[in-house]
Write a protein that holds these residues in place. Structure first.
Motif, PDB file in Angstrom:
ATOM      1  N   VAL A 110       0.604  -1.052   0.017  1.00  0.00           N
ATOM      2  CA  VAL A 110      -0.304  -0.156   0.565  1.00  0.00           C
ATOM      3  C   VAL A 110       0.941   1.257   0.029  1.00  0.00           C
ATOM      4  O   VAL A 110       0.828   2.424  -0.525  1.00  0.00           O
ATOM      5  CB  VAL A 110      -1.353   0.105   0.932  1.00  0.00           C
ATOM      6  CG1 VAL A 110      -1.640   1.093   1.407  1.00  0.00           C
ATOM      7  CG2 VAL A 110      -2.215  -1.238   0.677  1.00  0.00           C
ATOM      8  N   ALA A 111       2.205   1.675   1.269  1.00  0.00           N
ATOM      9  CA  ALA A 111       2.663   2.419   0.627  1.00  0.00           C
ATOM     10  C   ALA A 111       3.826   2.441  -0.423  1.00  0.00           C
ATOM     11  O   ALA A 111       3.979   3.743  -0.904  1.00  0.00           O
ATOM     12  CB  ALA A 111       4.201   2.008   1.846  1.00  0.00           C
ATOM     13  N   LEU A 112       3.582   1.309  -0.844  1.00  0.00           N
ATOM     14  CA  LEU A 112       4.784   1.285  -2.568  1.00  0.00           C
ATOM     15  C   LEU A 112       3.541   2.107  -3.431  1.00  0.00           C
ATOM     16  O   LEU A 112       3.874   2.940  -4.249  1.00  0.00           O
ATOM     17  CB  LEU A 112       5.005  -0.080  -3.193  1.00  0.00           C
ATOM     18  CG  LEU A 112       5.456   0.129  -4.441  1.00  0.00           C
ATOM     19  CD1 LEU A 112       6.956   0.780  -4.149  1.00  0.00           C
ATOM     20  CD2 LEU A 112       5.669  -1.274  -4.505  1.00  0.00           C
ATOM     21  N   ALA A 113       2.405   1.723  -3.396  1.00  0.00           N
ATOM     22  CA  ALA A 113       1.517   2.432  -4.018  1.00  0.00           C
ATOM     23  C   ALA A 113       1.410   3.853  -4.287  1.00  0.00           C
ATOM     24  O   ALA A 113       1.314   4.174  -4.854  1.00  0.00           O
ATOM     25  CB  ALA A 113      -0.523   1.939  -3.939  1.00  0.00           C
ATOM     26  N   GLY A 114       1.173   4.164  -3.044  1.00  0.00           N
ATOM     27  CA  GLY A 114       1.445   5.905  -2.253  1.00  0.00           C
ATOM     28  C   GLY A 114       2.661   6.097  -3.223  1.00  0.00           C
ATOM     29  O   GLY A 114       2.045   7.396  -3.632  1.00  0.00           O
ATOM     30  N   ILE A 115       3.585   5.834  -3.047  1.00  0.00           N
ATOM     31  CA  ILE A 115       4.353   5.632  -4.053  1.00  0.00           C
ATOM     32  C   ILE A 115       4.625   6.627  -5.302  1.00  0.00           C
ATOM     33  O   ILE A 115       4.720   7.248  -5.485  1.00  0.00           O
ATOM     34  CB  ILE A 115       6.170   5.287  -3.421  1.00  0.00           C
ATOM     35  CG1 ILE A 115       6.503   5.427  -1.804  1.00  0.00           C
ATOM     36  CG2 ILE A 115       7.374   5.537  -3.899  1.00  0.00           C
ATOM     37  CD1 ILE A 115       7.589   4.843  -1.345  1.00  0.00           C
ATOM     38  N   LEU A 116       4.363   5.426  -6.147  1.00  0.00           N
ATOM     39  CA  LEU A 116       4.049   5.112  -7.105  1.00  0.00           C
ATOM     40  C   LEU A 116       2.815   5.943  -7.984  1.00  0.00           C
ATOM     41  O   LEU A 116       3.225   6.759  -8.912  1.00  0.00           O
ATOM     42  CB  LEU A 116       3.484   3.851  -7.852  1.00  0.00           C
ATOM     43  CG  LEU A 116       5.050   2.953  -7.284  1.00  0.00           C
ATOM     44  CD1 LEU A 116       4.093   1.373  -8.284  1.00  0.00           C
ATOM     45  CD2 LEU A 116       6.093   2.918  -8.731  1.00  0.00           C
TER      46      LEU A 116
END
Length: 420
Positions: A156-162
């Motif tokens: 979820v954090a990675l999706a936010g960064i992306l």
């Protein structure tokens, strides 16, 4: 080291980490993905709750898993199929019919994952004696929840960064699900080589007509002593928690003006999906240790309270809407620790119920009723939340835990069960 002599630490953690990935992809990541792409809480709750259906009806084909092939063969093959399904989600994100296409692939993944659960849980019970099952119940719960950290935390954090870098939530989620497909392919290869081959893992002997045997397996479950209480416990123990669980992430993501806490994906990934799940993991480990030390009978009531009462933190958060990330993090940690600790008792109760012949199919029936007890309340949770607002919804969700305590008072447990 020969497979038959291999320590359960070589495969129990990865088996249940692998069991958790597709489940949380279907039930949690999809929720955040659809929230990021503009769907309402009512739509999200209704349609993602329908994805529970394969886990509800999986007992219908559980006897097939028991009668044909080994649990090891089913486990490895279904991990390969689930990995393909995870990768396919990545290809749906830019389709004009994204919502419908992604739901269809998630539906396929749910069926594959639900069948994998039957095989993996059956394999666990065949590969370990009962005392080791109790000792490792905390381990399996812990690594199942670590899959949740990977999903609701890191991914979820990675999706936010992306999303921040690309400006396109669909591209971000395409990358995330592609990575998940790769992870699952690695797990599939690992288990092909590392899972032991227990002598007890063989197709069930079919006496006469296989269709008759199929129905006899179900009949044997519903002839268990105290079956109405068993079913009531399985269906109602998570009535309140299931509704709270479905609306937790939307609550964290929704703006303050709409009653939420206004966090972004990265903050949710840290607060709920990392710190919260670490707390849940520690709770799961300590719950397994407690049951192995004192037995399920002595632990059930304390665990029922510890599981449900921390849900009150959502009432506090919805009433005060704090902007302190530290306070929100502590609140999530308390709630998730209680959930992890108490849920170990639910797992061991299901293991106790399915003891005896046809334990693989009977455990699948138990988890099917557990899924039904989650699916139906969650389908209405988004509508109820939008009708009541977050403040009143979380009060309702806590009141809905009362039937869990009523059923806890009715169940009967052997005082020695689960104790080393």
């Amino acid at each position: 080291m020969k497979a038959a002599q291999r320590s359960p630490w070589w495969w129990v953690p990865t088996l249940y980490f692998g069991q958790g990935i597709p489940y949380f992809a279907v039930m949690s990541l999809s929720l955040v993905m659809y929230k990021n792409t503009g769907f309402s809480n009512t739509e999200i709750a209704l349609y993602t709750s329908w994805l529970y259906l394969p886990w509800v009806i999986k007992p219908l084909w559980a006897p097939v898993v028991e009668m044909f092939g080994t649990k090891r063969q089913w486990t490895v093959a279904l991990q390969g199929l689930t990995g393909v399904a995870l990768a396919l989600v990545a290809f749906t994100t830019h389709l004009p019919t994204f919502f419908q296409a992604s739901l269809a692939v998630l539906w396929l993944m749910a069926f594959s994952s639900a069948t994998h659960d039957i095989a993996a849980d059956g394999y666990y019970m065949l590969a370990l004696p009962q005392k080791e099952q109790a000792a490792y119940v905390g381990v399996r719960s812990t690594f199942y929840r670590l899959a949740n950290i990977t999903g609701q935390g890191a991914l979820v954090a990675l999706a936010g960064i992306l999303i921040t870098r690309t400006g396109d939530p669909r591209t971000a989620w395409s990358i995330v699900f592609g990575l998940l497909g790769v992870v699952f392919a690695v797990l599939c290869a690992w288990h092909f080589f590392m899972l032991p081959r227990p002598a007890a893992d063989m197709p069930a002997r079919v006496k006469g007509n296989p269709f008759a045997e199929f129905f006899l397996t179900f009949a044997a479950f519903f002839q268990k002593k105290g079956i109405l209480v068993i079913l009531g416990f399985l269906l109602l123990f998570r009535l309140g928690e299931s509704q709270l669980l479905k609306m937790a992430v939307p609550f964290l993501l929704d703006p303050v003006a709409e009653g939420g806490l206004g966090l972004d994906n990265t903050q949710v990934g840290f607060v709920y999906g990392t710190v919260g799940i670490i707390a849940l993991t520690v709770g799961g480990l300590l719950g397994g240790v407690a049951i192995a030390r004192f037995g399920l009978k002595r632990c059930l009531w304390p665990m029922a309270f510890i599981l449900h009462l921390p849900g009150l933190v959502f009432i506090y958060l919805s009433q005060t809407q704090p902007d302190s990330i530290g306070l929100i993090t502590v609140a999530m940690a308390v709630e998730q620790f209680g959930y992890g600790f108490g849920f170990a008792s639910y797992l061991m109760y299901m293991i106790m119920v399915c003891e005896g012949e046809h334990k693989t199919a009977h455990y699948a029936i138990c988890t099917g009723f557990m899924a039904l007890g989650m699916m139906v309340p969650q389908m209405a949770s988004g509508y109820l939340q939008e009708l009541m607002g977050y403040r009143n919804f979380f009060i309702w969700a806590c009141l809905a835990t009362i039937p869990a305590f009523a059923m806890t008072a009715l169940v009967k447990i052997d005082p020695g069960f689960g104790r080393n």
